[in-house]
Design a protein around this motif. Structure first.
Motif, mmCIF file in Angstrom:
data_model
loop_
_atom_site.group_PDB
_atom_site.id
_atom_site.type_symbol
_atom_site.label_atom_id
_atom_site.label_comp_id
_atom_site.label_asym_id
_atom_site.label_seq_id
_atom_site.Cartn_x
_atom_site.Cartn_y
_atom_site.Cartn_z
ATOM 1 N N LEU A 149 6.635 25.843 86.375
ATOM 2 C CA LEU A 149 6.937 24.555 85.765
ATOM 3 C C LEU A 149 8.444 24.287 85.752
ATOM 4 O O LEU A 149 8.884 23.168 86.025
ATOM 5 C CB LEU A 149 6.388 24.509 84.333
ATOM 6 N N TYR A 150 9.222 25.310 85.443
ATOM 7 C CA TYR A 150 10.672 25.114 85.389
ATOM 8 C C TYR A 150 11.260 24.955 86.789
ATOM 9 O O TYR A 150 12.062 24.055 87.039
ATOM 10 C CB TYR A 150 11.342 26.279 84.670
ATOM 11 N N SER A 152 9.876 23.959 89.557
ATOM 12 C CA SER A 152 9.413 22.777 90.293
ATOM 13 C C SER A 152 9.657 21.470 89.540
ATOM 14 O O SER A 152 9.577 20.399 90.135
ATOM 15 C CB SER A 152 7.917 22.902 90.591
ATOM 16 N N ALA A 153 9.914 21.556 88.212
ATOM 17 C CA ALA A 153 10.065 20.368 87.356
ATOM 18 C C ALA A 153 8.812 19.505 87.359
ATOM 19 O O ALA A 153 8.869 18.317 87.051
ATOM 20 C CB ALA A 153 11.281 19.533 87.777
ATOM 21 N N ALA A 154 7.670 20.090 87.698
ATOM 22 C CA ALA A 154 6.421 19.324 87.719
ATOM 23 C C ALA A 154 5.869 19.162 86.310
ATOM 24 O O ALA A 154 6.215 19.912 85.395
ATOM 25 C CB ALA A 154 5.397 20.031 88.602
ATOM 26 N N ARG A 155 5.018 18.187 86.144
ATOM 27 C CA ARG A 155 4.316 18.016 84.875
ATOM 28 C C ARG A 155 3.279 19.137 84.733
ATOM 29 O O ARG A 155 2.684 19.577 85.720
ATOM 30 C CB ARG A 155 3.619 16.660 84.816
ATOM 31 N N ARG A 178 0.323 13.130 91.441
ATOM 32 C CA ARG A 178 1.221 12.588 90.440
ATOM 33 C C ARG A 178 0.516 11.505 89.629
ATOM 34 O O ARG A 178 -0.650 11.200 89.860
ATOM 35 C CB ARG A 178 2.453 11.984 91.122
ATOM 36 N N HIS A 252 6.460 20.493 77.921
ATOM 37 C CA HIS A 252 7.221 19.427 78.565
ATOM 38 C C HIS A 252 8.717 19.739 78.592
ATOM 39 O O HIS A 252 9.441 19.248 79.470
ATOM 40 C CB HIS A 252 6.983 18.101 77.844
ATOM 41 N N ARG A 255 9.997 21.044 81.933
ATOM 42 C CA ARG A 255 10.280 19.976 82.910
ATOM 43 C C ARG A 255 11.576 19.262 82.556
ATOM 44 O O ARG A 255 12.422 19.025 83.420
ATOM 45 C CB ARG A 255 9.106 18.999 82.933
ATOM 46 N N HIS A 256 11.728 18.932 81.286
ATOM 47 C CA HIS A 256 12.928 18.234 80.839
ATOM 48 C C HIS A 256 14.168 19.082 81.140
ATOM 49 O O HIS A 256 15.186 18.575 81.634
ATOM 50 C CB HIS A 256 12.826 17.950 79.341
ATOM 51 N N SER A 276 11.466 15.068 90.361
ATOM 52 C CA SER A 276 10.690 14.723 89.169
ATOM 53 C C SER A 276 9.370 14.025 89.463
ATOM 54 O O SER A 276 8.458 14.046 88.646
ATOM 55 C CB SER A 276 11.527 13.804 88.268
ATOM 56 N N TYR A 287 16.264 12.057 81.373
ATOM 57 C CA TYR A 287 16.338 13.456 81.791
ATOM 58 C C TYR A 287 17.719 13.799 82.345
ATOM 59 O O TYR A 287 18.114 14.965 82.363
ATOM 60 C CB TYR A 287 15.299 13.741 82.880
#
Length: 309
Positions: A149-150, A152-155, A178, A252, A255-256, A276, A287
């Motif tokens: 998650l970190y 790739s910055a994906a949800r 997405r 979240h 991602r942020h 993002s 962000y």
């Protein structure tokens, strides 16, 4: 001569029929999540009004005032985002009912959306991220998910929906869905590339992230790894585990943090949009705000006393 007014008949669908009619419009695969959220709110509206009550009674001042009072009590003490989400759900349904001529007015017009103060501290510091992702005592599944998650910055929802077939391990990327059902690609770094093969253990199919035990209820075939009966890890469970392990942080925030740190490292707008998955710069703006940690570093570099030393 007096004005002639047409009296509206109370004939028409009941509350439960009207709600079912509205939810039936959300029958596409890409609206499944929206339908689930809307159904939860409208179920409570149905319980308040009574399933068999004619929907048209909401055109009476007394019923409209009662709906507003109930809504305020039910969600008035909740966070502004929660209040607004439920209000938007109610108004979406009312808009549909008015289009069908089941209602003449808007019984929710006395309710107002609530503003919320911007939270400018949602990004975790780089030291916090390094410490979190380096915790070897945590289960392999969590360490892999959080690092992915970190990096790739994906949800979180996009990553949890991944199947093994979606992964391109050699090129360190995967196809995701997405918002709006658009197909996109996420890319990760060495940390995730080392963990994913250990997590998969040679699996060639099924969800990437699985529950610890067999599924207890029937699920869609795509959400179960048949050889073991394990189910796809849910967002709720993943979020609870992360919050418990971090003492209150949210999924979240990974991602942020990733997007904030990328902006601090000089990523341009086009790169950040691709990173993002956003389609507008306005959505990206919150962000790209630098963190307090980066702001301190910037001030230290500018401090005349520091430069003299």
């Amino acid at each position: 001569m007096g004005t002639v007014r047409r009296l509206r008949s109370v004939a028409g669908p009941s509350v439960v029929e009207a709600i079912d009619g509205f939810l039936a419009t959300l029958d596409h695969p890409e609206t499944a999540g929206t339908r689930r959220v809307y159904a939860s709110t409208l179920r409570q509206v149905r319980e308040h009004l009574g399933a068999a009550t004619p929907l048209a009674v909401l055109d009476t001042p007394a019923a409209a005032a009662g709906l507003v009072a109930w809504f305020t009590v039910r969600w008035g003490e909740r966070a502004p985002a929660t209040f607004n989400r439920n209000l938007d759900t109610l108004r979406s349904a009312i808009g549909y009912w008015r289009e069908q001529d089941w209602l003449a007015g808007d019984p929710s017009r006395a309710l107002r959306r609530r503003g919320r103060a911007p939270d400018r501290t949602r990004s975790l510091g780089r030291a916090e991220i390094t410490a979190l992702l380096g915790r070897e005592e945590l289960p392999l599944r969590e360490r892999t998910l959080w690092r992915l998650l970190y990096e790739s910055a994906a949800r979180a929802g996009e990553v949890l929906a991944l199947d093994v077939e979606d992964l391109d391990l050699r090129n360190r990327c995967a196809k995701v869905r997405r918002k709006g059902n658009a197909v996109d690609v996420i890319v990760w770094q060495t940390g995730t590339a080392r963990l994913l093969p250990r997590l998969l253990k040679g699996r060639s199919g099924g969800p990437v992230f699985l529950t610890d035990r067999r599924a207890r209820v029937p699920l869609a075939p795509g959400d179960v790894y048949e050889p073991t009966g394990q189910a796809r890890l849910s967002y709720r469970r993943a979020a609870e585990t992360f919050t418990a392990a971090t003492g209150g942080a949210t999924l979240h925030q990974l991602r942020h943090s990733a997007l904030t740190h990328a902006a601090e490292d000089g990523a341009n707008t086009s790169t950040l949009l691709s990173f993002s998955g956003h389609t507008s710069v306005a959505s990206l703006a919150r962000y790209a705000r630098v963190s307090p940690e980066a702001l301190r570093r910037w001030q230290q570099r500018r401090d005349p006393a520091t430069r003299c030393r």
